[in-house]
Design a protein around this motif. Structure first.
Motif, short mmCIF file in Angstrom:
data_model
loop_
_atom_site.label_atom_id
_atom_site.label_comp_id
_atom_site.label_asym_id
_atom_site.label_seq_id
_atom_site.Cartn_x
_atom_site.Cartn_y
_atom_site.Cartn_z
N PRO A 170 0.83 -1.21 0.00
CA PRO A 170 0.00 0.00 0.00
C PRO A 170 0.86 1.25 0.00
O PRO A 170 1.88 1.33 0.68
CB PRO A 170 -0.80 -0.12 1.31
N LEU A 171 0.45 2.23 -0.79
CA LEU A 171 1.09 3.53 -0.78
C LEU A 171 0.45 4.39 0.30
O LEU A 171 -0.65 4.08 0.78
CB LEU A 171 0.94 4.19 -2.15
N PRO A 172 1.08 5.48 0.71
CA PRO A 172 0.48 6.33 1.74
C PRO A 172 -0.89 6.84 1.29
O PRO A 172 -1.02 7.35 0.17
CB PRO A 172 1.48 7.49 1.86
N PRO A 173 -1.93 6.68 2.12
CA PRO A 173 -3.25 7.18 1.74
C PRO A 173 -3.24 8.68 1.45
O PRO A 173 -2.48 9.44 2.06
CB PRO A 173 -4.11 6.85 2.97
N TYR A 197 -5.04 18.07 -2.67
CA TYR A 197 -4.56 16.78 -2.18
C TYR A 197 -3.72 16.97 -0.92
O TYR A 197 -2.89 17.88 -0.85
CB TYR A 197 -3.68 16.09 -3.22
N HIS A 198 -3.93 16.07 0.05
CA HIS A 198 -3.06 15.99 1.22
C HIS A 198 -2.52 14.57 1.28
O HIS A 198 -3.28 13.61 1.43
CB HIS A 198 -3.80 16.31 2.50
N CYS A 199 -1.21 14.44 1.15
CA CYS A 199 -0.60 13.11 1.15
C CYS A 199 0.79 13.18 1.78
O CYS A 199 1.61 13.99 1.35
CB CYS A 199 -0.52 12.55 -0.27
N PRO A 200 1.04 12.38 2.79
CA PRO A 200 0.12 11.41 3.40
C PRO A 200 -1.07 12.11 4.07
O PRO A 200 -0.91 13.21 4.61
CB PRO A 200 0.99 10.70 4.45
N ALA A 201 -2.21 11.47 4.01
CA ALA A 201 -3.41 12.05 4.62
C ALA A 201 -3.22 12.12 6.13
O ALA A 201 -2.72 11.18 6.74
CB ALA A 201 -4.62 11.19 4.29
N PRO A 202 -3.61 13.25 6.74
CA PRO A 202 -3.47 13.39 8.20
C PRO A 202 -4.57 12.59 8.92
O PRO A 202 -5.60 13.13 9.32
CB PRO A 202 -3.62 14.90 8.42
N LEU A 203 -4.34 11.31 9.06
CA LEU A 203 -5.35 10.41 9.61
C LEU A 203 -4.90 9.84 10.95
O LEU A 203 -3.69 9.60 11.15
CB LEU A 203 -5.59 9.24 8.64
N PRO A 204 -5.84 9.55 11.84
CA PRO A 204 -5.49 8.77 13.03
C PRO A 204 -4.93 7.41 12.59
O PRO A 204 -5.35 6.86 11.57
CB PRO A 204 -6.83 8.61 13.75
N ALA A 258 0.42 9.13 -8.53
CA ALA A 258 1.80 9.65 -8.53
C ALA A 258 2.08 10.42 -7.25
O ALA A 258 3.20 10.37 -6.71
CB ALA A 258 2.01 10.54 -9.75
N THR A 259 1.08 11.14 -6.73
CA THR A 259 1.26 11.87 -5.48
C THR A 259 1.51 10.91 -4.33
O THR A 259 2.38 11.15 -3.48
CB THR A 259 0.02 12.74 -5.19
N MET A 260 0.76 9.80 -4.29
CA MET A 260 0.98 8.81 -3.24
C MET A 260 2.36 8.17 -3.37
O MET A 260 3.05 7.92 -2.37
CB MET A 260 -0.12 7.74 -3.31
N ALA A 261 2.76 7.88 -4.61
CA ALA A 261 4.08 7.28 -4.83
C ALA A 261 5.18 8.23 -4.37
O ALA A 261 6.16 7.80 -3.72
CB ALA A 261 4.25 6.92 -6.30
N THR A 262 5.04 9.50 -4.68
CA THR A 262 6.04 10.49 -4.25
C THR A 262 6.16 10.51 -2.73
O THR A 262 7.27 10.59 -2.19
CB THR A 262 5.66 11.88 -4.78
N ALA A 263 5.01 10.42 -2.05
CA ALA A 263 5.03 10.40 -0.58
C ALA A 263 5.73 9.16 -0.04
O ALA A 263 6.23 9.16 1.09
CB ALA A 263 3.61 10.48 -0.04
#
Length: 287
Positions: A170-173, A197-204, A258-263
């Motif tokens: 899995p890539l960063p959500p 877009y926010h990546c990585p998503a600021p998630l619990p 691509a944004t998730m891959a970059t993260a």
């Protein structure tokens, strides 16, 4: 670059070593193109015929994953037309009654087999629902099925999966913060104007882990290959709902995959190379 719409496509595709599929929509990501390439013996990127068809046809994907995925699936109504000669108003009245007997408003109406959120509509009351069905009646008479789901307000999340060394990782959500109400076709084609877009998503951490695990589970259960992207909504109570899985997510340098891959520390060129490598992997028969 080859265009599947030109008459010489089959002759041209026979000459390639590997087909890198950067294409979306009907006849492209629904298994039909993949079936042609299988018959021609041309290696290609992305998922095979069965996985592509299952993921593209939302009712089939929902049935395949319901009860197996850790994230619940929303209640939904599958609208199909059995009397294609009826008037648009007759379509709309029957389907409005069917939806109102099953779901609470507001609802989202979308084609059962379509990409990029084309023809995605929000209906907040009976009149809006009737109007949406009336608008979509001509395509339904031509065989287009519809799916209706509750409209959930919350956080729009995506999680990509990239196979590395044969294992789905899995890539960063990613979180999509909308400027409007719907993550529709316009938002996906021109994200700079419609969302952030926010990546990585600021998630619990628990939600982050649930989304990542569910994306990998959907990838494996649907039989995806190489890469995929699953979309979710986290409602205001923290409940995460699986929406759909895309077997050929967009690959533009500024797109969500691509944004998730970059993260994850994977630049765009490396992402493309890794996807291309999955097409060259030795593979046995795939359904």
């Amino acid at each position: 670059m080859l265009d599947i719409a030109v008459p010489t496509f089959i002759d041209e595709i026979r000459e390639v070593d590997v087909a890198f599929l950067a294409i979306a929509g009907q006849y492209a990501e629904d298994g039909k193109l993949q079936g042609l390439l299988e018959m021609l013996g041309v290696p290609y990127t992305g998922s095979g015929v069965l996985a592509s068809a299952q993921a593209m046809h939302k009712p089939t994907a929902k049935k395949r994953l319901d009860g197996t995925i850790a994230r619940p699936i929303q209640p939904w109504v599958h609208c199909t037309e059995t009397q294609p000669t009826r008037s648009a108003d007759a379509f709309a009245r029957e389907w409005t009654d069917l939806v109102r007997a099953t779901l609470k408003l507001p609802v989202v109406v979308k084609p059962a087999s379509q990409g990029c959120s084309i023809d995605l509509h929000l209906a907040r009351d009976d009149q809006q629902l009737h109007d949406v069905f009336t608008q979509l009646a001509p395509t339904s008479a031509d065989g287009q099925e519809l799916v209706v789901e509750p409209y959930i307000q919350g956080r729009h999340l995506s999680c990509g999966v990239l196979e590395i060394g044969g294992e789905p990782v899995p890539l960063p959500p990613l979180e999509v913060v909308l400027k409007g109400e719907l993550y529709d076709h316009a938002s996906k084609q021109h994200p700079e104007a419609h969302c952030v877009y926010h990546c990585p998503a600021p998630l619990p951490e628990p939600i982050h882990n649930q989304v990542s695990a569910a994306a990998v589970h959907a990838h494996q259960t649907l039989g995806c290959h190489g890469y995929s992207r699953s979309d979710f909504i986290a409602d205001h109570d923290g409940q995460v709902w699986w929406l759909e899985t895309n077997t050929l997510p967009g690959l533009t340098p500024t797109g969500n995959l691509a944004t998730m891959a970059t993260a994850a520390g994977i630049d765009h060129d490396t992402l493309i190379e890794r996807i291309l490598q999955t097409a060259a992997d030795p593979r046995h028969y795939r359904p």
